[in-house]
Scaffold this motif. Structure first.
Motif, short mmCIF file in Angstrom:
data_model
loop_
_atom_site.label_atom_id
_atom_site.label_comp_id
_atom_site.label_asym_id
_atom_site.label_seq_id
_atom_site.Cartn_x
_atom_site.Cartn_y
_atom_site.Cartn_z
N ASP A 193 0.83 -1.20 0.00
CA ASP A 193 0.00 0.00 0.00
C ASP A 193 0.87 1.26 0.00
O ASP A 193 0.56 2.25 -0.68
CB ASP A 193 -0.93 0.01 1.21
N ILE A 194 1.96 1.22 0.78
CA ILE A 194 2.89 2.36 0.80
C ILE A 194 3.57 2.50 -0.55
O ILE A 194 3.73 3.61 -1.08
CB ILE A 194 3.93 2.20 1.93
N LEU A 195 3.96 1.37 -1.15
CA LEU A 195 4.61 1.40 -2.46
C LEU A 195 3.67 1.97 -3.52
O LEU A 195 4.08 2.78 -4.36
CB LEU A 195 5.06 -0.01 -2.85
N LYS A 196 2.41 1.57 -3.47
CA LYS A 196 1.40 2.09 -4.41
C LYS A 196 1.30 3.61 -4.28
O LYS A 196 1.31 4.33 -5.29
CB LYS A 196 0.06 1.43 -4.13
N GLU A 197 1.18 4.09 -3.04
CA GLU A 197 1.07 5.53 -2.81
C GLU A 197 2.32 6.27 -3.29
O GLU A 197 2.24 7.35 -3.87
CB GLU A 197 0.84 5.80 -1.32
N LEU A 198 3.47 5.66 -3.06
CA LEU A 198 4.74 6.26 -3.47
C LEU A 198 4.80 6.44 -4.99
O LEU A 198 5.21 7.49 -5.50
CB LEU A 198 5.89 5.37 -3.00
N VAL A 230 1.28 -4.46 -6.82
CA VAL A 230 0.91 -3.05 -7.00
C VAL A 230 0.14 -2.86 -8.31
O VAL A 230 -0.79 -2.05 -8.38
CB VAL A 230 2.14 -2.14 -6.93
N ALA A 231 0.52 -3.60 -9.34
CA ALA A 231 -0.21 -3.52 -10.60
C ALA A 231 -1.66 -3.94 -10.40
O ALA A 231 -2.59 -3.34 -10.96
CB ALA A 231 0.44 -4.41 -11.66
N ASP A 232 -1.88 -4.96 -9.57
CA ASP A 232 -3.23 -5.40 -9.27
C ASP A 232 -4.00 -4.33 -8.50
O ASP A 232 -5.19 -4.10 -8.75
CB ASP A 232 -3.17 -6.69 -8.45
N LEU A 274 11.76 -0.81 -2.64
CA LEU A 274 11.32 -1.03 -1.25
C LEU A 274 12.34 -0.47 -0.26
O LEU A 274 11.96 0.12 0.75
CB LEU A 274 11.12 -2.53 -1.00
N PHE A 275 13.63 -0.63 -0.57
CA PHE A 275 14.66 -0.26 0.39
C PHE A 275 15.90 0.20 -0.36
O PHE A 275 16.26 -0.35 -1.39
CB PHE A 275 15.01 -1.48 1.26
#
Length: 214
Positions: free
Chosen positions: A57-62, A87-89, A154-155
């Motif tokens: 969810d954080i990655l999507k928002e980013l 994230v694509a989903d 991610l990191f």
């Protein structure tokens, strides 16, 4: 006190899953021979559904915040693939991935899945250290005709060598969390002592130095 933003939340999640953890008193040795106080394997996140959801969810928002208008997500092989797919989903975007080299059979593809030609493309990577592997992915996508907007990882270690190489390759990178934040959280939450935190900071400033003797 560290601000409780998404970087901090992600750092706490990675530490809890032991996807990234610090062991300055017993450093790991990289293939290059560099001694490192940190171990990173974000594949472990896949085994923790609640933590995985929080990170994705954080990655999507980013991605949505930093790369408006993105049309395709491309994972790096292999660790970036599941995160790109999830994230694509969540976003409804086309997704594919880039192999480390062309297949030696079939159509000989290096890029699989969605066709990135002429599309605004974001690379999804699990880890940025010196940046070499993700730059190769970006080169392959650009050669195929993709408009590479940048990287979402991610990191990141935040090493100067990696920053310099990405800048030279004209690649923007945004990360869910980073080594600096993770080490701060690790100290606050008792994963490492104040003395070990000093060792970790010395590593970040000079990974080739004798930080483990601090």
């Amino acid at each position: 006190m560290i601000i409780d933003d998404n970087k901090t939340k992600a750092a706490k999640a990675l530490l809890k899953a032991k996807a990234v953890f610090l062991r300055p008193s017993e450093p790991f040795t990289w293939a290059s021979g560099i001694k490192s106080p940190v171990y990173c394997d974000n594949r472990l996140l896949l085994g923790f559904p609640e933590i995985r959801t929080e990170i994705e969810d954080i990655l999507k928002e980013l991605i949505e915040t930093n790369y408006p208008g993105v049309e395709v997500l491309m994972g790096t092989s292999t660790a970036g693939i599941p995160h790109a797919a999830i994230v694509a989903d969540k976003t409804g975007l086309p997704m594919g991935y880039v192999r480390s080299g062309n297949k030696d059979h079939g159509r000989g593809n290096r890029i699989e899945g969605a066709d990135p030609r002429g599309k605004k493309t974001v690379i999804v990577e699990d880890l940025i250290s010196t940046g070499g592997s993700v730059i190769e992915v970006a080169d392959a996508l650009r050669e195929a005709g993709a408009e590479v907007m940048g990287i979402a990882s991610l990191f990141t270690y935040g090493l100067q060598k990696g920053k310099d190489r990405l800048e030279a390759a004209d690649l923007k990178n945004v990360s869910v969390t980073d080594f600096e934040r993770l080490s701060q959280v690790a100290k606050e939450e008792g994963y490492i002592s104040a003395a070990e935190y000093d060792m970790v900071t010395a590593f970040r400033n000079d990974p080739n130095g004798n930080w483990f003797e601090v």
